[in-house]
Design a protein around this motif. Structure first.
Motif: not given
Length: 469
Positions: A142-167
Motif C-alpha cells: 500500500a502506497v499512500a499520499p500526503w494530502n489525506w495521509p491517515l484516511m487514505i492509509a486506512i482505506w488501503q489497510i482495513i479492507p486488506a486485513i479484514r479479508m485475510g491479507n497482510t499489509v
C-alpha cells in the motif's frame, strides 16, 4: 528531538537512517522520520508473508472483532493523531480538517468490519453445485499520499486485513510521522507481521512494488508514478488498484440559484486547500450566471481566515510542501500574465507555505491553470454559452475521477450526468464519498474501486469449488 520508527513484525525498527520533518505552517521541526533501505523492505515483506497464512486462517468473526478494536483505538487516540496531522500535513484542526479526517478513519474502519463476503452459489442442477468463494490475495503493498495521509492509509489497510491479507504500507515521504504513529497504535490489536511500514522516497516505493512476494498493489498518487507502478507489477503479476487523482470539472446548469449552492461550491473546490483528488478543479458557468458566481464565491472567500491550523478559528491552512506551493504559485502567475481576472482573498502569513484563496476568471480551456491539475487553492472559472460546449470541455482532458452538476432540478439530471466521463458524478455536491459506495476513476485517473462490497472484492481473489453430486 524524537525519532519516529517503522513497525516491522510487531516491533519498532531501528532506522537505517533518518531525515527531519517540518511543520508547513511555521517551519518548526517535528522530529525525525526513519528512512528505510532495501533490507528493511525485505524484512517487512518477509514478516507479512509469514504472518499471512495464520492471519487468513482466523475466522471471519475474529478478523471482524479485531477490526472493530482498531476502530476503537482510532477513536480513543483521535485527538492526539489529529494534532500531529495538523502540524505535519497543515490542514486545520477545525472544519473539514484533521478532526474530520480522524472521524473518517473511524468510519472507514467500522464499515468494512460490518461487511461480509459469504460463499455464493453460482450454479446448481441435479448433477453439480458450484460455489464462488472469496479468499485473500496475500501480501498487499500500500502506497499512500500526503494530502489525506491517515484516511487514505486506512482505506488501503482495513479492507486488506479484514479479508485475510497482510499489509506493508509506505506513507508519503512528506507526511510519514502521523501515519507511523497511527500504525504503531493500531498494531497493538494485531498479530505481529499483519501490518508493517517502510518509509522513504520513490526508490523505496519502487522496491516495495517490485518485490516478488507482493500479491496486490494499492496506490493513490500521481499519474506519472501510477504508470511506473503498472510497469512494476509485471515483475510479480500483482493486481493493482490505482487512484491517480483528477482534474475534476463542475458544471453549473443555466438558471441555477447561485446563492443557494455557493457554499457547497466553495468547499467542493477548497476542501483541504484544494489538495484533494476529487475536488472541483475546473468550474464551468453559463455566461449569464458568471458574475453571480464570481460575486458569491468572492463573498465567501473574503470571510475565510488563513493561518496555522492549530488555531481553532482557522479553516484554511498552508499547502503541505514547497513543491506544491511553487507549482500552484506558478500556475496563478501564468494566468495573471495571460490577462486573466485573478482575485485573491485572505491575509496570508509571512512564514509557511501559505497562498491566498484565488478565483481566476476570464480564463479558457487550453490555459495551464485549466488543463493542469493545480492541487491547491486556485479555482479557474470558465464561461460557456451552450450546455453542450460545457460537457465537451469537461470531457476533453484525460482525467476522469469525479465531476459534478449543479442545478435547481436535481431529479432531471440523470441523463445529463451519464454524459460526464468520470468514475463518480455528483449532483449539487462534490467529493461526497461514502464507505459503502464504490469509488474509483475513469481514463487516466486510474482503475479499480475502493469502498463497500466492491472494495472488499478488490482485495480478494475468487475460488470456485465445483462438486459433482
Amino acid at each position: 528531538m524524537q525519532t519516529y520508527r517503522n513497525t516491522v513484525d510487531g516491533n519498532l525498527a531501528e532506522p537505517a537512517s533518518r531525515y527531519e520533518i517540518f511543520n508547513p505552517a511555521n517551519g518548526q521541526s517535528l522530529g525525525y522520520a526513519p528512512e528505510s533501505d532495501e533490507q528493511e523492505v525485505d524484512r517487512a515483506v518477509h514478516a507479512a508473508l509469514l504472518a499471512q497464512k495464520t492471519w487468513a486462517k482466523r475466522s471471519d468473526g475474529e478478523r471482524r472483532d479485531i477490526t472493530l478494536k482498531i476502530a476503537q483505538i482510532l477513536e480513543d487516540n483521535s485527538g492526539y493523531l489529529a494534532e500531529l496531522l495538523t502540524r505535519e500535513q497543515g490542514k486545520p484542526l477545525s472544519g473539514p480538517g484533521s478532526r474530520f479526517e480522524m472521524q473518517a478513519c473511524v468510519g472507514w474502519t467500522q464499515v468494512p468490519a460490518s461487511l461480509e463476503l459469504p460463499p455464493e452459489t453460482v450454479y446448481e442442477d441435479d448433477e453439480r453445485k458450484d460455489t464462488l468463494h472469496r479468499v485473500p490475495l496475500g501480501v498487499v503493498a500500500a502506497v499512500a499520499p500526503w494530502n489525506w495521509p491517515l484516511m487514505i492509509a486506512i482505506w488501503q489497510i482495513i479492507p486488506a486485513i479484514r479479508m485475510g491479507n497482510t499489509v506493508v504500507l509506505k506513507p508519503s515521504e512528506y507526511t510519514p510521522i502521523a501515519t507511523l504513529e497511527m500504525v504503531r497504535l493500531i498494531s497493538e490489536a494485531l498479530p505481529p507481521g499483519v501490518l508493517n511500514t517502510v518509509t522513504g522516497d520513490g526508490n523505496i516505493g519502487s522496491k516495495l512494488t517490485h518485490h516478488p512476494d507482493i500479491s496486490k498493489i494499492m496506490f493513490t498518487g500521481s499519474e506519472a508514478t501510477g504508470r511506473h507502478i503498472v510497469k512494476a507489477s509485471a515483475s510479480n503479476l500483482a493486481p493493482i488498484t490505482l487512484e491517480l487523482g483528477g482534474n475534476d470539472a463542475a458544471i453549473v446548469l443555466p438558471g441555477t440559484d447561485i446563492k443557494r449552492i455557493a457554499n457547497d461550491l466553495f468547499w467542493g473546490a477548497f476542501l483541504n486547500m484544494g489538495q484533494t483528488c476529487a475536488c472541483i478543479k475546473r468550474l464551468y458557468v453559463q455566461e449569464d450566471d458568471y458574475e453571480a458566481v464570481m460575486s458569491e464565491l468572492s463573498a465567501i472567500a473574503s470571510q475565510m481566515k488563513i493561518g496555522d491550523g492549530m488555531d481553532e478559528s482557522v479553516l484554511i491552512g498552508p499547502l503541505q510542501n514547497k513543491m506544491q506551493f511553487e507549482k500552484v504559485r506558478n500556475l496563478v502567475s501564468d494566468a495573471r500574465s495571460a490577462g486573466c481576472d485573478v482575485r485573491e482573498f485572505g491575509e496570508v502569513p509571512e512564514q509557511g507555505y501559505f497562498l491566498p484563496i484565488t478565483l481566476v476568471g476570464n480564463i479558457m480551456d487550453g490555459q495551464r491553470l485549466v488543463d493542469e491539475e493545480q492541487f491547491g487553492p486556485a479555482l479557474p472559472i470558465i464561461r460557456y454559452r451552450e450546455l453542450d460546449d460545457a460537457f465537451e470541455s469537461a470531457n476533453r482532458l484525460d482525467a476522469g475521477l469525479g465531476a459534478s452538476l449543479w442545478t435547481d432540478r436535481p431529479e432531471e439530471t440523470i441523463e445529463l450526468a451519464t454524459r460526464l466521463e468520470a468514475g463518480t458524478v455528483w449532483v449539487n455536491q462534490h467529493g461526497a464519498i461514502h464507505p459503502m459506495v464504490p469509488f474509483g476513476g475513469n481514463k487516466a485517473s486510474g482503475y479499480g474501486v475502493e469502498f463497500g462490497i466492491d472494495g472488499l472484492k478488490a482485495v480478494t481473489q475468487s475460488r470456485v469449488i465445483s462438486i459433482k453430486k
